[in-house]
Design a protein around this motif. Structure first.
Motif, PDB file in Angstrom:
ATOM      1  N   ARG A 634     -13.330  -9.251 -13.593  1.00  0.00           N
ATOM      2  CA  ARG A 634     -12.368  -8.402 -14.081  1.00  0.00           C
ATOM      3  C   ARG A 634     -11.930  -7.384 -13.025  1.00  0.00           C
ATOM      4  O   ARG A 634     -10.800  -7.002 -12.867  1.00  0.00           O
ATOM      5  N   LEU A 635     -12.987  -7.037 -12.580  1.00  0.00           N
ATOM      6  CA  LEU A 635     -12.710  -6.027 -11.053  1.00  0.00           C
ATOM      7  C   LEU A 635     -11.695  -6.716 -10.200  1.00  0.00           C
ATOM      8  O   LEU A 635     -10.861  -5.962  -9.516  1.00  0.00           O
ATOM      9  N   LEU A 636     -11.893  -7.866  -9.933  1.00  0.00           N
ATOM     10  CA  LEU A 636     -10.885  -8.741  -8.890  1.00  0.00           C
ATOM     11  C   LEU A 636      -9.459  -8.471  -9.489  1.00  0.00           C
ATOM     12  O   LEU A 636      -8.592  -8.504  -9.031  1.00  0.00           O
ATOM     13  N   THR A 637      -9.498  -9.000 -10.878  1.00  0.00           N
ATOM     14  CA  THR A 637      -7.880  -8.989 -11.607  1.00  0.00           C
ATOM     15  C   THR A 637      -7.479  -7.726 -11.424  1.00  0.00           C
ATOM     16  O   THR A 637      -6.484  -7.544 -11.189  1.00  0.00           O
ATOM     17  N   ARG A 638      -8.197  -6.538 -11.927  1.00  0.00           N
ATOM     18  CA  ARG A 638      -7.628  -5.109 -11.740  1.00  0.00           C
ATOM     19  C   ARG A 638      -7.229  -4.951 -10.229  1.00  0.00           C
ATOM     20  O   ARG A 638      -6.216  -4.309 -10.166  1.00  0.00           O
ATOM     21  N   ALA A 639      -8.049  -5.266  -9.230  1.00  0.00           N
ATOM     22  CA  ALA A 639      -7.606  -4.985  -7.924  1.00  0.00           C
ATOM     23  C   ALA A 639      -6.271  -5.726  -7.454  1.00  0.00           C
ATOM     24  O   ALA A 639      -5.277  -5.097  -6.729  1.00  0.00           O
ATOM     25  N   ARG A 640      -5.914  -6.774  -8.099  1.00  0.00           N
ATOM     26  CA  ARG A 640      -4.722  -7.446  -7.721  1.00  0.00           C
ATOM     27  C   ARG A 640      -3.642  -6.716  -8.580  1.00  0.00           C
ATOM     28  O   ARG A 640      -2.512  -6.453  -7.787  1.00  0.00           O
ATOM     29  N   ALA A 641      -3.657  -6.233  -9.613  1.00  0.00           N
ATOM     30  CA  ALA A 641      -2.808  -5.732 -10.372  1.00  0.00           C
ATOM     31  C   ALA A 641      -2.657  -4.113  -9.486  1.00  0.00           C
ATOM     32  O   ALA A 641      -1.380  -3.709  -9.385  1.00  0.00           O
ATOM     33  N   VAL A 642      -3.573  -3.594  -9.099  1.00  0.00           N
ATOM     34  CA  VAL A 642      -3.315  -2.064  -8.576  1.00  0.00           C
ATOM     35  C   VAL A 642      -2.794  -2.392  -7.073  1.00  0.00           C
ATOM     36  O   VAL A 642      -1.748  -1.475  -6.757  1.00  0.00           O
ATOM     37  N   ALA A 643      -2.999  -3.635  -6.455  1.00  0.00           N
ATOM     38  CA  ALA A 643      -2.331  -3.731  -5.168  1.00  0.00           C
ATOM     39  C   ALA A 643      -0.933  -3.855  -5.210  1.00  0.00           C
ATOM     40  O   ALA A 643       0.043  -3.648  -4.429  1.00  0.00           O
ATOM     41  N   MET A 644      -0.389  -4.429  -6.452  1.00  0.00           N
ATOM     42  CA  MET A 644       1.175  -4.638  -6.688  1.00  0.00           C
ATOM     43  C   MET A 644       1.866  -3.328  -6.884  1.00  0.00           C
ATOM     44  O   MET A 644       2.883  -3.259  -6.499  1.00  0.00           O
ATOM     45  N   ASP A 645       1.087  -2.147  -7.231  1.00  0.00           N
ATOM     46  CA  ASP A 645       1.722  -0.861  -7.281  1.00  0.00           C
ATOM     47  C   ASP A 645       1.815  -0.078  -6.264  1.00  0.00           C
ATOM     48  O   ASP A 645       2.364   1.197  -6.236  1.00  0.00           O
ATOM     49  N   LEU A 646       1.150  -0.577  -4.914  1.00  0.00           N
ATOM     50  CA  LEU A 646       0.977   0.595  -3.729  1.00  0.00           C
ATOM     51  C   LEU A 646       2.366   0.452  -3.242  1.00  0.00           C
ATOM     52  O   LEU A 646       3.116  -0.631  -2.972  1.00  0.00           O
ATOM     53  N   ARG A 647       2.564   1.730  -2.657  1.00  0.00           N
ATOM     54  CA  ARG A 647       3.828   2.142  -1.781  1.00  0.00           C
ATOM     55  C   ARG A 647       3.818   1.655  -0.465  1.00  0.00           C
ATOM     56  O   ARG A 647       4.648   1.376   0.238  1.00  0.00           O
TER      57      ARG A 647
END
Length: 791
Positions: A634-647
């Motif tokens: 779950r943490l890996l999936t969340r990390a991928r989602a967070v990375a997509m929003d980085l500026r």
């Protein structure tokens, strides 16, 4: 009264129960890992020391303590966990300094005692050249001596009853009555005297062995251990084994009169039934502390009174013949060998291994014990009849000895297959070297046996005029066989007290890993040659940008962190060598799995600099390899989602191969299509959409051919397709992180990532793939970054 056939059937059934009661384990309980790890240098004192053992231990006779440099105790009483494999030592009053952990355990599986020690430090480096770890791998000489005497006596007693039944009695029947009568009397008298001596030696040796082992476990004088002798005798495998051996030896001393034969048969059946019931119920200690004790005592008492009554009444009834019951002494001898087997390494390997060990001992009794009985019989016979007695016995002894040798070789090969994991372990471990010594002695004995069988036996059978001289040569030859057999039993006694090679041996890494890194103006080259036998070797070369050593005012430290288990990092101070080399050797990488190897450089008047390398030992992935960790996934999936929003963000990547080549790359990302990078080789580049600009060594920019427009994901690309994810907690600079370990698609690359538990951001990444080792740091997340085309 039970017949001989019934007694034999009962013996076989109960022996199977005894053997089936053994649990599967490795033999000898040794420390697999500890927290703190051996030789660890900690910044802050731990609250406790935790030892993870290879097999369950007896909580009553297991101890561990921690002492400081002055020998003062700084720990409370050790606590054994519910599974018997975790020993926790709470610490009190621990400050700065070097501390020694000493432990002593009694295996609940095979009853063997193992001791060891290691050191760790708090707030200071470990002293150079200090003896940092130790573990008993060879038996103490007093206990080895008494164990050897016990084996000599037990093997003789078991072989003596088999010789009586299968060799002596049938052989004497072949002789004329005028000769067999006096010979039977003389041999019986001599063998009886030898039996009395052997039984006395066995009981004394077993008792002394138990006392010495108890003294070891209680770490004090024997008298101080008096209060624990009864629990040790009735509640442990060594005590249980000793009682079986002593009881069976006592039965072999009973007279062969009708009354004695009845008592012996009843006692054999009583011991087998009682011990069998105790085995089923969980052992003597469990029975003593349960409601079954009264019922067992009542049943045993009634049975014992019935046996005594039959022994006194039946011989007085003339119409009831009392059979010879030759199988009863054989059953007692078999039970005696079961007592020996209960303390062997096979006791922890289940029914097949324990049965194989018992057969091995029985074959040794037939061979060595039978030869000793033959030697006594021939020596006790009158000189004029010695040749004829040899004619009657040697052929049968040769057949029995040959059968014994065949069984010894077969069961010995099976035991070696179980306990020796590789051929190199025969030379690399004490167990293997003892086994080679034993095999060498057996080979010499087999040579003497072949000479007896194919040269002397035919000459004795021919009954020529030189029969007496040939018999004397035969007696001298078997004297040598018996002496060598005693040497074999000495090696066997030492082997049973030495941890098996499968416990102490792990092969060295066939190809040491060489990696390089750069930090500031320093280049670091590290060579790791791991060995599971406590000789891991780290060789570090530190140089400046021009390749020269840094000087003498440099302190190099290694920091080893186990990523797939919650163990405290170990900090090591290698010893300085000429030419900017630093060497450290010790048992640092004993555990398979993921490691982070950090190198810290400290120079006088300057800030510390450090770099880290990924290292993975063995084929297993650590404690979570067989399955997956749902939280980590779950943490890996969340990390991928967070990375997509980085500026924006920055990555500092260090990539080295296993030959020591290294390149550093600093990359700045401004999604979706802007990127700027700079490498340690002087190459720079800017990518904006389809445009790619590059230059080398600070020269002029040039624009390469148009490339396909794509977005740049950076390290996020490694988060896709994860397999077998697992994780553990670890600190990060701004928040707590979870170290997540996973395999890439197809298993060609393996990753370790630090992901913030609160933010879900990936902050660090390690990768191992096909001889390549990457360390990547992510920083300046969402910081203002402007990437424009060069002018």
């Amino acid at each position: 009264m039970m017949s001989t056939v019934q007694i034999r059937t009962l013996v076989v059934c109960v022996l199977a129960v005894w053997m089936a009661a053994a649990a599967t384990a490795a033999g000898h309980s040794v420390v697999e890992r500890s927290d703190p790890a051996p030789n660890a240098a900690l910044d802050a004192p731990p609250r406790q020391v935790t030892l993870r053992l290879s097999e369950p231990v007896d909580p009553v006779f297991t101890s561990a303590a921690v002492r400081d440099e002055a020998g003062r105790g700084v720990s409370a009483q050790a606590i054994v966990g519910a599974d018997g494999r975790i020993v926790t030592v709470p610490l009190v009053d621990v400050a700065r300094g070097v501390f020694t952990v000493r432990w002593r355990v009694l295996s609940a599986i095979d009853g063997h005692t193992t001791t060891g020690f290691f050191i760790f430090s708090v707030g200071r480096a470990l002293p150079t050249g200090a003896g940092q770890t130790g573990e008993t791998v060879s038996p103490a000489l007093p206990r080895l001596a008494v164990r050897w005497l016990a084996y000599l006596a037990a093997i003789f007693l078991a072989g003596r009853v088999a010789f009586q039944v299968f060799v002596l009695v049938p052989g004497l029947r072949r002789m004329p009555r005028d000769d067999s009568g006096p010979l039977a009397a003389s041999t019986d008298r001599s063998l009886h005297h030898a039996t009395v001596w052997a039984a006395g030696v066995l009981v004394a040796a077993v008792t002394l062995d138990l006392v010495l082992q108890l003294a070891e476990l209680t770490t004090g004088p024997v008298l101080a251990a008096r209060g624990t002798f009864a629990p040790f005798l009735f509640g442990t495998r060594p005590g249980w084994s000793g009682m079986v051996q002593a009881g069976m030896a006592g039965l072999l001393l009973m007279p062969r009169s009708p009354r004695g034969r009845i008592l012996q048969a009843a006692a054999v059946a009583w011991i087998i039934l009682t011990v069998g019931i105790m085995t089923v119920l969980g052992g003597p200690a469990v029975v003593v502390g349960s409601t079954h004790l009264a019922l067992l005592v009542l049943a045993s008492s009634v049975y014992a009174l019935l046996g005594v009554w039959m022994a006194f009444i039946l011989p007085q009834v003339s119409d009831i013949p009392i059979p010879q019951m030759p199988g009863v002494p054989v059953a007692a001898g078999a039970g005696l060998l079961v007592g020996l087997a209960l303390r062997s390494h096979a006791a922890g390997d289940g029914l097949p291994a324990l049965l194989g060990d018992w057969l091995h001992l029985a074959a040794a009794g037939l061979w060595i014990g039978g030869l000793a009985s033959l030697w006594i019989s021939l020596r006790s016979a009158p000189a004029r009849q010695r040749g004829r007695l040899a004619q009657a016995l040697v052929t049968r002894v040769s057949l029995v000895s040959g059968l014994g040798l065949l069984v010894i070789l077969t069961t010995g090969a099976y035991a070696a297959w179980l306990n020796v994991p590789a051929r190199l372990a025969l030379l690399a471990t004490p167990y293997g070297r003892l086994l080679l010594l034993k095999l060498g002695l057996v080979a010499v004995i087999a040579g003497l046996g072949a000479y007896n069988r194919f040269v002397l036996r035919p000459a004795i059978a021919a009954a020529g005029p030189r029969l007496e001289e040939t018999t004397r040569r035969f007696v001298r030859s078997i004297t040598g066989e018996i002496a060598l057999g005693a040497g074999v039993l000495l090696a066997v006694a030492a082997i049973t007290m030495t941890p098996p090679a499968r416990v102490t041996y792990r092969p060295e890494s066939p190809t040491p890993v060489v990696m390089s890194g750069m930090t500031g103006d320093i280049t670091i080259r590290i060579r790791i040659a791991p060995s599971g036998r406590g000789a891991d070797r780290f060789e570090i070369v530190v140089s400046d940008a021009g390749g020269s050593p840094l000087g003498t005012d440099v302190l190099v430290r290694l920091r080893l962190t186990k990523l797939d288990e919650d163990l405290a990092p170990a900090t090591i101070t290698p010893s300085a060598q000429p030419g900017g080399r630093y060497i450290a050797e010790g048992g640092y990488l004993l555990l398979d799995g993921w490691w982070e190897v950090g190198v810290i450089i400290r120079r006088k008047g300057r800030d510390d600099v450090a770099t880290a390398f990924p290292f993975r030992r063995g084929s297993s992935g650590g404690r979570g390899a067989p399955g997956a960790d749902t939280e980590a996934e779950r943490l890996l999936t969340r990390a991928r989602a967070v990375a997509m929003d980085l500026r924006s963000w920055r990555e500092d990547e260090q990539l080295t191969d296993d030959r020591g080549n290294v390149i550093l790359t600093q990359t700045e990302f401004q999604p979706p299509r802007r990127l700027r990078y700079r490498t340690s080789s002087g190459l720079e580049g800017i990518i904006i959409g389809p445009a790619h600009y590059a230059r080398s060594g600070g020269g002029s920019w040039r624009q390469d051919a148009a490339m396909q427009t794509r977005s740049f994901d950076g390290a996020t690309v490694y988060l896709g397709g994860a397999q077998h994810a697992m994780g553990r907690r670890a600190p990060c600079p701004d928040e707590d992180c979870q170290v997540v370990l996973w395999d890439g698609p197809g298993g060609t690359a393996r990753f370790a990532g630090w992901i913030g538990i609160s933010s879900g951001r990936l902050t660090r990444l390690l990768m191992i793939a096909r001889g390549q080792y990457m360390t990547l740091e992510i920083s300046r997340v969402d910081a203002p970054i402007q990437i424009d085309a060069p002018r």
